[in-house]
Design an enzyme around this catalytic site. Structure first.
Site, PDB file in Angstrom:
ATOM      1  CD  GLU A  21      -2.836  -1.020   2.468  1.00 28.92           C
ATOM      2  OE1 GLU A  21      -4.020  -0.639   2.331  1.00 28.92           O
ATOM      3  OE2 GLU A  21      -2.340  -1.329   3.569  1.00 28.92           O
ATOM      4  CD  GLU A 196      -1.332  22.258  38.105  1.00 29.03           C
ATOM      5  OE1 GLU A 196      -2.326  22.886  38.504  1.00 29.03           O
ATOM      6  OE2 GLU A 196      -1.225  21.006  38.237  1.00 29.03           O
ATOM      7  NE  ARG A 201       0.266  22.267  43.185  1.00 27.42           N
ATOM      8  CZ  ARG A 201      -1.031  22.269  42.881  1.00 27.42           C
ATOM      9  NH1 ARG A 201      -1.433  22.852  41.748  1.00 27.42           N
ATOM     10  NH2 ARG A 201      -1.919  21.712  43.678  1.00 27.42           N
ATOM     11  NE  ARG A 210      -2.136  25.873  45.796  1.00 27.36           N
ATOM     12  CZ  ARG A 210      -3.343  25.463  46.190  1.00 27.36           C
ATOM     13  NH1 ARG A 210      -4.255  25.158  45.296  1.00 27.36           N
ATOM     14  NH2 ARG A 210      -3.615  25.325  47.458  1.00 27.36           N
ATOM     15  CG  ASP A 213      -4.083  25.299  41.794  1.00 23.01           C
ATOM     16  OD1 ASP A 213      -4.000  24.119  41.426  1.00 23.01           O
ATOM     17  OD2 ASP A 213      -5.120  25.775  42.295  1.00 23.01           O
ATOM     18  CG  ASP A 215      -8.235  24.181  40.042  1.00 21.06           C
ATOM     19  OD1 ASP A 215      -7.587  23.125  40.001  1.00 21.06           O
ATOM     20  OD2 ASP A 215      -8.381  24.866  41.075  1.00 21.06           O
ATOM     21  CG  LEU A 229     -11.179  15.474  33.942  1.00 19.00           C
ATOM     22  CD1 LEU A 229     -11.518  15.314  32.470  1.00 19.00           C
ATOM     23  CD2 LEU A 229     -10.880  16.928  34.251  1.00 19.00           C
ATOM     24  CG  HIS A 233     -13.167  23.240  40.349  1.00 13.30           C
ATOM     25  ND1 HIS A 233     -13.487  23.329  41.685  1.00 13.30           N
ATOM     26  CD2 HIS A 233     -11.868  22.830  40.295  1.00 13.30           C
ATOM     27  CE1 HIS A 233     -12.442  23.001  42.417  1.00 13.30           C
ATOM     28  NE2 HIS A 233     -11.441  22.686  41.600  1.00 13.30           N
ATOM     29  CG  PHE A 241      -9.790  32.254  44.894  1.00 10.54           C
ATOM     30  CD1 PHE A 241      -9.273  31.463  43.876  1.00 10.54           C
ATOM     31  CD2 PHE A 241     -10.250  31.636  46.051  1.00 10.54           C
ATOM     32  CE1 PHE A 241      -9.213  30.080  44.003  1.00 10.54           C
ATOM     33  CE2 PHE A 241     -10.191  30.262  46.187  1.00 10.54           C
ATOM     34  CZ  PHE A 241      -9.672  29.474  45.161  1.00 10.54           C
TER      35      PHE A 241
END
Length: 276
Positions: A21, A196, A201, A210, A213, A215, A229, A233, A241
């Site tokens: 091929e 991270e 980290r 840390r 970080d 998220d 997962l 979140h 924050f």
């Protein structure tokens, strides 16, 4: 979403598991559905606001002939990613790669692989309270902005916040990022863990100090809960924050689970703080 369709584009190239091929080559048929907004093009009669399907056909041919692959799956993934990166108004693409002369020694019309790939909207929270905090956040932003599988990166203001959870540590510098990505949620998670790690980290204390970080806050409107997962979140409604910088980027973004907007969630926290 509107569609531009290309059916059975013929390309002769050299993909396959078997040596013959790759040596002799064979015909492949490619069909594509391009998902884009054609409204402005239709109203102005200008190709500038659409996607030139002729150009797309030549691009598909170029990609398929520039190197050999063993698998149709790889051919499809490569075409999809390169088309999505090349055409700014292309939101998603559905591809079918057909192999009419599949060497299986049985009577068969064709075999094919069908995939659909597209851009996904993702929001991140980033934070640091060790070393050069701004440099750590800048690094995360720069890496996303320079990565070919991210685009339309927007960044909130950087804000200083008190530690959350574990209190015996330095104040944090926090921000939020919004962007589009070609990665799956699992691939996004893998990549941010790498970022991270690159900034030193470590995970010695839960909610502890840390360098960097990151998220995943939201991924499209998906609700995901696996062993690794949880999206959105789960702490979003509790964290000023996160909500303060996120409200700067997307105040009307709705939580797919509760239906509350980012601004409403932030107002809820402020109301509770005022009521003691």
């Amino acid at each position: 979403m509107d569609e531009i369709r290309i059916s059975n584009l013929e390309v002769f190239c050299h993909h396959g598991v078997y040596e013959e091929e790759n040596t002799l080559g064979q015909k492949f048929l490619v069909s594509a559905v391009l998902y884009t907004d054609t409204r402005r093009a239709g109203k102005t009669d200008s190709l500038e606001y659409s996607i030139h399907y002729g150009d797309v056909c030549h691009e598909i041919k170029r990609i398929m002939k520039e190197r050999n692959y063993k698998l149709l799956e790889t051919v499809a993934e490569t075409i999809a990613e390169q088309l999505l990166r090349k055409y700014a108004t292309l939101e998603a693409v559905r591809l079918e790669i057909k192999k009419p002369w599949a060497p299986i020694m049985l009577p068969i019309d064709t075999v094919s692989v069908v995939i659909k790939r597209g851009w996904h909207t993702v929001y991140f929270s980033i934070g640091s309270n060790m070393g050069d905090k701004k440099a750590h956040l800048d690094y995360a932003v720069d890496q996303l902005q320079s990565h070919p599988c991210y685009k339309d990166v927007v960044v909130s203001s950087y804000i200083e916040t008190e530690p959350y959870g574990y209190q015996e540590q330095e104040v944090f510098l926090n921000a939020c990022i919004g962007c589009k990505t070609l990665f799956t949620p699992e691939e996004v998670l893998e990549q941010i863990h790498l970022l991270e790690t690159e900034r030193g980290r470590t995970r010695e204390i839960h909610w502890g100090p840390r360098t960097l970080d990151i998220d995943i806050l939201f991924y499209d409107k998906e609700l995901i809960e696996t062993g690794t997962l949880c999206i959105p979140h789960p702490e979003i409604p509790l964290r000023t924050f996160v909500l303060i910088p996120l409200a700067e980027l997307a105040p009307n973004l709705r939580h797919p689970g509760t239906g509350r907007t980012v601004q409403q969630m932030l107002n809820d926290i402020r109301q509770k703080e005022e009521n003691g």
